[in-house]
Design an enzyme around this catalytic site. Sequence first.
Site, PDB file in Angstrom:
ATOM      1  N   ARG A   1     -17.089 -15.166   9.100  1.00 21.44           N
ATOM      2  CA  ARG A   1     -16.373 -16.292   9.458  1.00 21.44           C
ATOM      3  C   ARG A   1     -15.907 -16.237  11.154  1.00 21.44           C
ATOM      4  NH1 ARG A   1     -16.426 -17.633   5.241  1.00 21.44           N
ATOM      5  NH2 ARG A   1     -15.418 -18.735   3.178  1.00 21.44           N
TER       6      ARG A   1
ATOM      7  N   GLU B   1      -7.295 -18.258   9.358  1.00 19.47           N
ATOM      8  CA  GLU B   1      -8.710 -18.431   8.955  1.00 19.47           C
ATOM      9  C   GLU B   1      -8.859 -20.332  10.056  1.00 19.47           C
ATOM     10  OE1 GLU B   1     -12.127 -20.614   6.498  1.00 19.47           O
ATOM     11  OE2 GLU B   1     -11.785 -18.828   5.561  1.00 19.47           O
TER      12      GLU B   1
ATOM     13  N   SER C   1      -9.579 -21.938   2.929  1.00 15.63           N
ATOM     14  CA  SER C   1      -8.217 -21.520   2.911  1.00 15.63           C
ATOM     15  C   SER C   1      -7.885 -21.532   4.396  1.00 15.63           C
ATOM     16  CB  SER C   1      -9.913 -19.834   3.483  1.00 15.63           C
ATOM     17  OG  SER C   1     -10.666 -20.179   1.697  1.00 15.63           O
TER      18      SER C   1
HETATM   19  N1  EPU Z   1      -7.209 -15.458  -6.405  1.00 16.03           N
HETATM   20  C1  EPU Z   1      -5.624 -15.529  -7.625  1.00 16.03           C
HETATM   21  N2  EPU Z   1      -4.707 -16.379  -7.471  1.00 16.03           N
HETATM   22  C2  EPU Z   1      -5.697 -17.171  -6.318  1.00 16.03           C
HETATM   23  C3  EPU Z   1      -6.443 -17.704  -5.627  1.00 16.03           C
HETATM   24  C4  EPU Z   1      -6.799 -16.836  -6.260  1.00 16.03           C
HETATM   25  O1  EPU Z   1      -5.727 -14.431  -8.228  1.00 16.03           O
HETATM   26  O2  EPU Z   1      -4.569 -18.267  -6.115  1.00 16.03           O
HETATM   27  C5  EPU Z   1      -7.744 -14.830  -7.182  1.00 16.03           C
HETATM   28  C6  EPU Z   1      -9.677 -14.770  -7.375  1.00 16.03           C
HETATM   29  O3  EPU Z   1      -9.177 -15.236  -9.122  1.00 16.03           O
HETATM   30  C7  EPU Z   1      -9.803 -14.032  -7.260  1.00 16.03           C
HETATM   31  C8  EPU Z   1     -10.247 -13.069  -6.155  1.00 16.03           C
HETATM   32  O4  EPU Z   1      -8.724 -13.682  -5.434  1.00 16.03           O
HETATM   33  O5  EPU Z   1     -10.186 -12.893  -8.258  1.00 16.03           O
HETATM   34  C9  EPU Z   1     -10.766 -14.291  -4.749  1.00 16.03           C
HETATM   35  O6  EPU Z   1     -10.680 -16.061  -5.084  1.00 16.03           O
HETATM   36  P1  EPU Z   1     -12.029 -16.987  -5.054  1.00 16.03           P
HETATM   37  O7  EPU Z   1     -13.017 -16.741  -5.522  1.00 16.03           O
HETATM   38  O8  EPU Z   1     -11.431 -18.374  -5.953  1.00 16.03           O
HETATM   39  O9  EPU Z   1     -12.165 -16.879  -3.480  1.00 16.03           O
HETATM   40  P2  EPU Z   1     -11.340 -16.475  -2.042  1.00 16.03           P
HETATM   41  O10 EPU Z   1     -11.951 -15.136  -2.001  1.00 16.03           O
HETATM   42  O11 EPU Z   1     -10.137 -17.281  -2.252  1.00 16.03           O
HETATM   43  C10 EPU Z   1     -13.556 -17.122  -0.469  1.00 16.03           C
HETATM   44  C11 EPU Z   1     -14.059 -17.898   0.876  1.00 16.03           C
HETATM   45  C12 EPU Z   1     -13.769 -19.126   0.195  1.00 16.03           C
HETATM   46  C13 EPU Z   1     -14.346 -19.655  -0.831  1.00 16.03           C
HETATM   47  C14 EPU Z   1     -14.919 -18.869  -1.506  1.00 16.03           C
HETATM   48  C15 EPU Z   1     -16.568 -19.028  -2.570  1.00 16.03           C
HETATM   49  C16 EPU Z   1     -12.120 -16.848   2.685  1.00 16.03           C
HETATM   50  C17 EPU Z   1     -10.888 -17.140   3.359  1.00 16.03           C
HETATM   51  N3  EPU Z   1     -12.586 -17.821   1.608  1.00 16.03           N
HETATM   52  O12 EPU Z   1     -12.036 -17.097  -1.194  1.00 16.03           O
HETATM   53  O13 EPU Z   1     -14.066 -20.267   1.556  1.00 16.03           O
HETATM   54  O14 EPU Z   1     -14.921 -21.410  -1.345  1.00 16.03           O
HETATM   55  O15 EPU Z   1     -14.353 -17.643  -1.477  1.00 16.03           O
HETATM   56  O16 EPU Z   1     -17.047 -18.086  -2.200  1.00 16.03           O
HETATM   57  O17 EPU Z   1     -12.790 -15.888   2.330  1.00 16.03           O
HETATM   58  C18 EPU Z   1     -13.292 -21.336   2.892  1.00 16.03           C
HETATM   59  O18 EPU Z   1     -13.632 -20.840   3.834  1.00 16.03           O
HETATM   60  O19 EPU Z   1     -12.238 -22.299   3.651  1.00 16.03           O
HETATM   61  C19 EPU Z   1     -12.969 -21.176   2.101  1.00 16.03           C
HETATM   62  C20 EPU Z   1     -12.381 -22.008   0.681  1.00 16.03           C
END
Ligand code: EPU
Length: 338
Positions: A163, A331, A235
């Site tokens: 990012r 972010e 995010s």
């Molecule tokens: N999780 C939870 N509770 C929550 C949210 C997530 O337990 O409320 C757990 C999920 O179960 C999973 C892990 O955390 O095991 C990661 O969650 P998720 O796969 O939903 O992705 P993320 O890390 O929360 C990142 C990006 C998103 C992108 C997704 C999918 C960042 C800051 N965010 O989110 O990007 O869509 O991966 O690749 O890197 C953005 O940048 O605005 C954004 C939405």
Amino acid sequence: MILKNISLGSYNTFGLNYITEFFVSVKTEGEAIKIFKSAGTIRQPLLILGGGSNMLFTGDYRGTIIHPEIKSIVIEEKNDEYVVISAGAGEEWDEFVGWTVDNGFGGLENLSLIPGTVGAAPVQNIGAYGVEVKDTIVKVRAVSTENGSIREFDKNDCIFGYRSSIFKTEMKGKYLVTRVFFKLAISPALNLIYGSLADEVSKLGGADLKNVRAAVIKIRKSKLPDPEIIGNAGSFFKNPVVDFSTAEALRKKYPQMPCYEDPSGGIKLAAGWLIDQCGWKGKVSGSAGVHDKQALVIVNCGGASGTEILNLAEEIRKSVWYRFEVELENEVEVISSI
Ligand code: EPU
């Protein structure tokens, strides 16, 4: 044309109705050059605002907002293996991704439905579902905001990170991106490594570009709120990267904690999981709240001020620190009123 006292309501996805003192929309690269050649006459500070999908205003903006609206998608080069496409900074990101998929050009399909514009994509190296935009970018063309000169940044010059890019660090505010050049595959190798993506794709009838795009859209819609309906900027925090021993100590205490190896050598933790564990998911504080399906997203429940959203983010940051001793970094870019 320089406009005065313009509402930012439709220029930020949190839907905050602050005013900018001056507002300039730039429709061509030539216009950008002209404006910045006489940069001394523009009320400072300058802020470049694409789709406003990653910004939090905390008050009126006293300065000039530059809004790139440069359009057009051009096929620059094509052979049997790949195509180089350039797109104007003002193209809507997801419309552009839709166009590449409709034309059978692969590489951006996992980045479907990300809000914002083409010009903002390299600035913060947008990423989702195992892909980052840097994987396809070959070049970024930009105009100096200090003297109107043109500079082309090759991929390596962009210093892409998680990012992040040179446009967010060393060159912050110094260049306005006008066009982005992408190298896309004619027979793409699809990336289905992320969680449930492969399952969703097979439910849709098998792995092809259109099904990957449709599956990504379905997954995003199930987790992330639509900014047209409820204000948010995706995010709010980055996923923190910690050193191996910190991750090990946490893993001992919380064996179910998700963690991923990071190219930096550290371990990336899931900020959403950490926030969720602190009990924030679905919580509302005044007019700001935490999305009930993804704790990493802060929402404007209606009529929130930027400060209210920022205060909630601060509370979340403190509670994650208190419980896990892990520091969360924004972010979203916070634009304080000056
Ligand atoms: N999780 C939870 N509770 C929550 C949210 C997530 O337990 O409320 C757990 C999920 O179960 C999973 C892990 O955390 O095991 C990661 O969650 P998720 O796969 O939903 O992705 P993320 O890390 O929360 C990142 C990006 C998103 C992108 C997704 C999918 C960042 C800051 N965010 O989110 O990007 O869509 O991966 O690749 O890197 C953005 O940048 O605005 C954004 C939405």
